[in-house]
Structure formats: structure tokens, C-alpha cells
Scaffold this motif. Structure first.
Motif, PDB file in Angstrom:
ATOM      1  N   LEU A 307       0.510  -0.790  -0.321  1.00 44.51           N
ATOM      2  CA  LEU A 307      -0.022   0.285   0.454  1.00 44.51           C
ATOM      3  C   LEU A 307       0.400   1.527   0.055  1.00 44.51           C
ATOM      4  CD1 LEU A 307      -2.626  -0.891   2.408  1.00 44.51           C
ATOM      5  CD2 LEU A 307      -2.578  -1.801   0.077  1.00 44.51           C
ATOM      6  N   VAL A 308       2.166   1.177   1.162  1.00 46.05           N
ATOM      7  CA  VAL A 308       2.678   2.058   1.250  1.00 46.05           C
ATOM      8  C   VAL A 308       3.423   2.789  -0.339  1.00 46.05           C
ATOM      9  CG1 VAL A 308       2.909   2.475   3.467  1.00 46.05           C
ATOM     10  CG2 VAL A 308       5.118   1.415   1.890  1.00 46.05           C
ATOM     11  N   LEU A 309       3.806   1.802  -1.278  1.00 41.28           N
ATOM     12  CA  LEU A 309       4.175   2.440  -2.213  1.00 41.28           C
ATOM     13  C   LEU A 309       3.583   3.252  -3.105  1.00 41.28           C
ATOM     14  CD1 LEU A 309       6.973  -0.229  -3.608  1.00 41.28           C
ATOM     15  CD2 LEU A 309       7.343   1.406  -2.677  1.00 41.28           C
ATOM     16  N   VAL A 310       2.072   3.016  -3.141  1.00 42.98           N
ATOM     17  CA  VAL A 310       1.146   3.653  -5.014  1.00 42.98           C
ATOM     18  C   VAL A 310       0.537   4.422  -3.374  1.00 42.98           C
ATOM     19  CG1 VAL A 310      -1.267   3.069  -5.165  1.00 42.98           C
ATOM     20  CG2 VAL A 310       0.032   1.813  -4.958  1.00 42.98           C
ATOM     21  N   GLU A 311       0.578   5.110  -2.473  1.00 40.85           N
ATOM     22  CA  GLU A 311       0.623   6.091  -1.444  1.00 40.85           C
ATOM     23  C   GLU A 311       1.760   6.790  -1.392  1.00 40.85           C
ATOM     24  OE1 GLU A 311      -2.319   3.923   1.691  1.00 40.85           O
ATOM     25  OE2 GLU A 311       0.111   4.079   2.266  1.00 40.85           O
ATOM     26  N   ALA A 312       2.399   6.253  -1.855  1.00 40.21           N
ATOM     27  CA  ALA A 312       3.447   7.361  -1.856  1.00 40.21           C
ATOM     28  C   ALA A 312       3.691   7.987  -2.924  1.00 40.21           C
ATOM     29  CB  ALA A 312       4.804   6.788  -1.687  1.00 40.21           C
ATOM     30  N   LEU A 313       3.294   7.217  -3.977  1.00 42.42           N
ATOM     31  CA  LEU A 313       3.068   7.510  -5.639  1.00 42.42           C
ATOM     32  C   LEU A 313       1.798   8.471  -5.887  1.00 42.42           C
ATOM     33  CD1 LEU A 313       3.759   4.792  -8.147  1.00 42.42           C
ATOM     34  CD2 LEU A 313       5.344   6.294  -7.855  1.00 42.42           C
ATOM     35  N   ILE A 314       1.285   8.620  -4.913  1.00 44.59           N
ATOM     36  CA  ILE A 314      -0.270   9.286  -4.552  1.00 44.59           C
ATOM     37  C   ILE A 314       0.028  10.274  -4.143  1.00 44.59           C
ATOM     38  CG2 ILE A 314      -2.383   9.941  -3.689  1.00 44.59           C
ATOM     39  CD1 ILE A 314      -2.832   7.154  -3.794  1.00 44.59           C
ATOM     40  N   LEU A 315       0.872  11.126  -3.385  1.00 45.16           N
ATOM     41  CA  LEU A 315       1.664  12.291  -2.899  1.00 45.16           C
ATOM     42  C   LEU A 315       2.971  12.832  -2.938  1.00 45.16           C
ATOM     43  CD1 LEU A 315       0.655  11.317   1.105  1.00 45.16           C
ATOM     44  CD2 LEU A 315      -0.144  12.225  -0.428  1.00 45.16           C
ATOM     45  N   GLY A 316       2.960  11.876  -4.563  1.00 41.59           N
ATOM     46  CA  GLY A 316       3.842  12.873  -5.433  1.00 41.59           C
ATOM     47  C   GLY A 316       5.363  12.390  -4.700  1.00 41.59           C
ATOM     48  N   THR A 317       5.887  11.740  -4.364  1.00 45.66           N
ATOM     49  CA  THR A 317       6.865  11.254  -3.377  1.00 45.66           C
ATOM     50  C   THR A 317       7.342  10.667  -4.210  1.00 45.66           C
ATOM     51  OG1 THR A 317       6.889  11.909  -1.112  1.00 45.66           O
ATOM     52  CG2 THR A 317       8.435  10.359  -1.450  1.00 45.66           C
ATOM     53  N   PRO A 318       9.118  10.456  -4.860  1.00 44.97           N
ATOM     54  CA  PRO A 318       9.119   9.204  -5.235  1.00 44.97           C
ATOM     55  C   PRO A 318       9.591   8.014  -4.436  1.00 44.97           C
ATOM     56  CG  PRO A 318      10.980  11.407  -5.638  1.00 44.97           C
ATOM     57  CD  PRO A 318       9.866  11.582  -5.029  1.00 44.97           C
ATOM     58  N   VAL A 319       9.892   6.845  -5.346  1.00 47.52           N
ATOM     59  CA  VAL A 319       9.744   5.821  -4.545  1.00 47.52           C
ATOM     60  C   VAL A 319      11.025   4.681  -5.157  1.00 47.52           C
ATOM     61  CG1 VAL A 319       8.721   3.783  -4.276  1.00 47.52           C
ATOM     62  CG2 VAL A 319       7.488   5.623  -4.225  1.00 47.52           C
ATOM     63  N   VAL A 320      11.591   3.866  -4.630  1.00 51.01           N
ATOM     64  CA  VAL A 320      12.444   3.146  -5.144  1.00 51.01           C
ATOM     65  C   VAL A 320      12.377   1.866  -4.119  1.00 51.01           C
ATOM     66  CG1 VAL A 320      14.523   4.203  -5.926  1.00 51.01           C
ATOM     67  CG2 VAL A 320      14.227   3.625  -3.486  1.00 51.01           C
ATOM     68  N   SER A 321      12.020   0.344  -4.776  1.00 50.06           N
ATOM     69  CA  SER A 321      11.734  -0.804  -3.788  1.00 50.06           C
ATOM     70  C   SER A 321      12.614  -1.454  -4.499  1.00 50.06           C
ATOM     71  CB  SER A 321      10.038  -0.933  -4.087  1.00 50.06           C
ATOM     72  OG  SER A 321       9.837  -1.984  -3.424  1.00 50.06           O
ATOM     73  N   THR A 322      12.790  -2.851  -3.238  1.00 52.70           N
ATOM     74  CA  THR A 322      13.367  -4.451  -3.975  1.00 52.70           C
ATOM     75  C   THR A 322      11.737  -4.425  -4.992  1.00 52.70           C
ATOM     76  OG1 THR A 322      11.749  -4.945  -1.723  1.00 52.70           O
ATOM     77  CG2 THR A 322      14.378  -5.044  -2.102  1.00 52.70           C
ATOM     78  N   ASP A 323      12.244  -5.484  -5.611  1.00 53.33           N
ATOM     79  CA  ASP A 323      11.815  -6.331  -7.503  1.00 53.33           C
ATOM     80  C   ASP A 323      10.468  -7.600  -6.284  1.00 53.33           C
ATOM     81  OD1 ASP A 323       9.922  -7.003  -9.135  1.00 53.33           O
ATOM     82  OD2 ASP A 323      11.268  -7.364 -10.506  1.00 53.33           O
ATOM     83  N   CYS A 324      10.410  -7.736  -4.804  1.00 52.30           N
ATOM     84  CA  CYS A 324      10.072  -8.772  -4.143  1.00 52.30           C
ATOM     85  C   CYS A 324       8.534  -9.203  -4.576  1.00 52.30           C
ATOM     86  CB  CYS A 324      10.125  -8.388  -2.655  1.00 52.30           C
ATOM     87  SG  CYS A 324       8.628  -7.225  -1.933  1.00 52.30           S
ATOM     88  N   PRO A 325       8.262 -10.224  -4.535  1.00 54.52           N
ATOM     89  CA  PRO A 325       6.837 -11.082  -4.976  1.00 54.52           C
ATOM     90  C   PRO A 325       6.565 -10.397  -3.502  1.00 54.52           C
ATOM     91  CG  PRO A 325       8.356 -12.923  -3.685  1.00 54.52           C
ATOM     92  CD  PRO A 325       9.722 -11.378  -3.908  1.00 54.52           C
ATOM     93  N   THR A 326       5.150  -9.838  -4.063  1.00 56.93           N
ATOM     94  CA  THR A 326       4.446  -9.349  -5.442  1.00 56.93           C
ATOM     95  C   THR A 326       3.664  -8.160  -5.200  1.00 56.93           C
ATOM     96  OG1 THR A 326       2.071 -10.315  -5.085  1.00 56.93           O
ATOM     97  CG2 THR A 326       4.115 -12.000  -6.013  1.00 56.93           C
ATOM     98  N   GLY A 327       4.087  -7.402  -5.948  1.00 58.87           N
ATOM     99  CA  GLY A 327       3.369  -6.251  -6.349  1.00 58.87           C
ATOM    100  C   GLY A 327       4.035  -5.067  -6.411  1.00 58.87           C
ATOM    101  N   PRO A 328       5.305  -4.706  -6.214  1.00 59.29           N
ATOM    102  CA  PRO A 328       6.165  -3.572  -6.961  1.00 59.29           C
ATOM    103  C   PRO A 328       6.519  -3.909  -8.094  1.00 59.29           C
ATOM    104  CG  PRO A 328       7.233  -4.873  -4.889  1.00 59.29           C
ATOM    105  CD  PRO A 328       6.542  -5.421  -5.115  1.00 59.29           C
ATOM    106  N   GLY A 329       6.797  -4.839  -8.670  1.00 56.18           N
ATOM    107  CA  GLY A 329       6.640  -4.875 -10.102  1.00 56.18           C
ATOM    108  C   GLY A 329       5.281  -4.227 -10.877  1.00 56.18           C
TER     109      GLY A 329
END
Length: 405
Positions: A307-329
Motif C-alpha cells: 500500500l505504501v508504494l501506491v500512497e507515496a506515488l499518490i503524494l508525489g514522493t519518489p519511490v524505490v523498491s525491491t522487486d519482491c514477490p509480489t506487487g512492486p513490479g
């Protein structure tokens, strides 16, 4: 929106959201989001908890708890049966006004099982945590016949709980995993992304937060646990040698998580990062922290749909993430995909931290439309209509009746 997402319900429905507690975590917050979204569309939504523990603002959503501790008997099988009975009684008490529940959405593993034992009609199970990763953890380092027997027993249990049920995966990768990798045969399965109330998230992000850092900072919002893997992020942060602070926002809910927190505190001291890595604990409203962050970094070993990846993008905050299973990809698509790094890869994550802070592409609003609350909720309502064949309330059995099996 597709045709399914444009469905309009001709009647006011009653929906139950099933979850363990309302303490921290994504599933807990999402249960409230579901309830609020259904209520905003004119439906009657209730949250039903295993344990009466609430940290979040329920904003007028009716909340019902089955017990104080979820421990009604020392023997686990009897405890499950007693909780199932409590669940059935709670549902019947709510339905005493003559309006039966139309469907339920289960958001926790215990509720997945207990809802079946209680014979609740039309339960959609949100498949949100990887069964394969859970299986690997349970099998552990066992070898030979012992490993085979452990794996067989757990897979048999999974098939008993989830086979023949209505499953809603929260990412396409999780739908594939359940059917293709785990061999589960559900009664129905579809993928519907979690609903996000963009306007509320942005409004909450404007609220004051007295203890926000005054220096630029990188943020990770997650419960302290090995699965969230704060250790990899701390090591990547140390390797990146950035001027920013690192803030780890999140608490603990178990002795195991508390032990992991102490391990992280020791690691911070060993790396000489005292005063550079902050751990303020849990915040009911993390959005001001996310909005003000220079970068949001997620280092999880596994997720459902973070959820926090989507919420950060909604707020315009740049995001980096591990490509973990599942979701970030599935979230970081297009130009953002280059900010994914392999799980546990400290140098790769460190490189992405530096690259994202040096220059981040514009976040395309169209990328986020599939996560809007009305889109997701209308898909659930349309899916309910498909499953029930458009039956009205008069033909649906009340919870716990023989017809609801």
C-alpha cells in the motif's frame, strides 16, 4: 474504466469486512478503507474483528469484536470452533434488523478459515500474502522425507482452506501463484487492486506532524520484521553515503518483532549510524511523513500489493523498491521500473537510492488510476453480481443456515 468497473448496484448492500485487529499494518488499514468506500457509495459496511484492539480512527464505521484476546480455549481446534460460533452469533446480531449481509471480504488468514467454519455466505478472500513464501518458512531446513511430508501437509491445509472459495487476488502475480504454483482450485478467482481514497490521503498528508525531521530524509513505513527487511535498507543507506537522514516509521506487535527491532538498533550502532537513522515508532497518520520525504524506500522480501508504494506515488514522493514477490513490479511500471532492485541486494538498492535522489521521472497520473477507490469498489460489486447471478436478498440465505454452505 471497463464495463465491469462501471456497474451500478440497484440496491443498498450490506458488506462485512473481516480482519484480526485494527492495529497498524496494511490489511488493517485496508479493511477500514473498504468500509469507508462502501459507505460513501451508500452501502452498509461493518468491520468484524477477532480481537478488540483498535489503533486507527474508525471514522464512524461500525466495528464489532468477537473477543478481547481471540483465545477462548487452550486447545487450538476448539478455540477455532468457538470463534466461528462467535462470528456466526455476531453476524446474526447485526442482521437482527432484518437486513442480511450480502457478502464478506476476509482480510486475515484466521478469518479465512473461521468464516468457512461459521458457514458465512459469499465470502471473498483477499489473497494478500504469498502461500509459497509461507510454505518455505514452515518447511525450513528440513531435508529428504521430512521436507516432503512437511510440504505435503501444509499444501493439503492450504487446499482445504482455499479450495472451492471465492478468491480476489490483490495482484496479478499472486493470482498466478495461487492457481499455477500452489495448485489451488478456487470456486472463482479474479484480480482487483486495493482501493485508495486519493483525496483523503492528500488531505491527511496536510495535517501537522510535530516531530517531523527538519533535515531532508529517506522514509520507510513498515512494521519491524524480517519480512520487511529494514536491515537491507540500512546497509544500503550506509553504502550510499547520502546526506539525508533515514527514518524507519513503524512499530512492533509481537515478541519476535520486538527482537528484530533490537537487532536493528544493534546494527545501527555497529555501522556508526546513531543519530542518522531514526525510529519514531508507529504513527496512525503516516501521510505527512510520506509527503515531506525526499524519497520513499521499500526493502521488503515479500509483499502482497504494498500500500505504501501506491500512497507515496499518490503524494508525489519518489519511490524505490525491491522487486519482491509480489506487487512492486506491477506498481512501478514504465519509466519507474528501473528503480526496482533484487531482494536483499545491498549495492543495487544503494545505487537506486542515489539515482532516485539525483533525478526522478515525472509520476504519470494515468499510472495510478487503476488504484482509485471507486474503480476498485465497483469491480467488487460487479464481481459479486457475477458470482451470485444477480440474486436479490429474498433468495439469499442468512449466515449460518444450511443453504449458506
Amino acid at each position: 474504466m471497463d464495463r465491469a468497473a462501471q456497474a451500478v448496484m440497484p440496491e443498498r448492500l450490506r458488506v462485512g469486512l473481516l480482519v484480526d485487529t485494527l492495529v497498524g499494518g496494511g490489511a488493517e488499514r485496508m479493511s477500514l478503507t473498504f468500509a469507508e468506500c462502501f459507505r460513501a457509495m451508500g452501502h452498509d459496511a461493518h468491520v468484524i474483528l477477532l480481537r478488540d484492539v483498535v489503533e486507527h480512527d474508525t471514522r464512524g464505521v461500525p466495528v464489532h469484536a468477537l473477543s478481547d484476546t481471540a483465545r477462548l480455549h487452550a486447545l487450538r481446534p476448539l478455540n477455532k470452533l468457538m470463534l466461528a460460533r462467535r462470528l456466526r452469533q455476531t453476524v446474526r446480531r447485526i442482521e437482527a434488523d432484518g437486513k442480511p449481509f450480502d457478502f464478506f471480504i476476509s482480510n486475515a488468514e484466521d478469518m479465512d478459515r473461521i468464516s468457512a467454519m461459521a458457514r458465512l455466505p459469499t465470502v471473498f478472500i483477499r489473497y494478500r500474502n504469498s502461500l509459497l513464501l509461507f510454505l518455505r518458512a514452515k518447511v525450513g531446513n528440513a531435508t529428504g522425507v521430512k521436507r516432503y511430508i512437511r510440504a505435503w501437509r501444509w499444501m493439503r491445509k492450504f487446499r482445504r482452506i482455499y479450495g472451492g472459495r471465492h478468491i480476489v487476488a490483490i495482484s496479478k502475480a499472486m493470482e498466478r501463484e495461487l492457481v499455477q504454483d500452489c495448485g489451488i482450485e478456487p470456486a472463482s478467482i479474479t484480480t482487483i487492486y486495493n482501493p485508495f481514497d486519493f483525496e483523503r490521503i492528500r488531505a491527511l498528508a496536510q495535517e501537522p506532524a510535530a516531530d517531523l525531521p527538519t533535515q531532508p530524509y529517506i522514509l520507510y513505513v513498515a512494521r519491524m520484521s524480517g519480512r520487511k527487511d529494514q536491515e537491507t535498507l540500512i546497509r544500503a543507506y550506509a553504502e550510499a553515503r547520502l546526506p539525508h537522514l533515514l527514518v524507519l516509521l513503524g512499530g512492533t506487535t509481537s515478541a519476535k518483532e520486538e527482537a528484530y527491532r533490537k537487532h536493528i538498533e544493534t546494527l545501527i550502532a555497529e555501522l556508526g549510524l546513531g543519530g542518522r537513522v531514526l525510529m519514531p515508532g508507529f504513527r496512525a497518520n503516516p501521510y505527512p511523513w510520506i509527503r515531506h520525504a525526499a524519497l520513499f524506500a521499500l526493502s521488503s522480501r515479500s509483499e502482497g500489493l504494498p500500500l505504501v508504494l501506491v500512497e507515496a506515488l499518490i503524494l508525489g514522493t519518489p519511490v524505490v523498491s525491491t522487486d519482491c514477490p509480489t506487487g512492486p513490479g506491477e506498481i512501478l511500471a514504465g519509466d519507474l521500473a528501473r528503480f526496482l532492485s533484487p531482494v536483499g541486494d545491498v549495492p543495487a538498492l544503494a545505487a537506486n537510492l542515489r539515482a532516485a535522489l539525483a533525478g526522478y521521472p515525472k509520476i504519470d497520473p494515468a499510472l495510478l488510476e487503476r488504484f482509485r477507490d471507486d474503480y476498485a469498489i465497483n469491480r467488487y460489486l460487479a464481481h459479486f453480481r457475477r458470482i451470485t447471478g444477480g440474486r436479490d436478498r429474498a433468495t439469499r440465505a442468512p449466515a449460518g443456515s444450511m443453504r449458506s454452505r
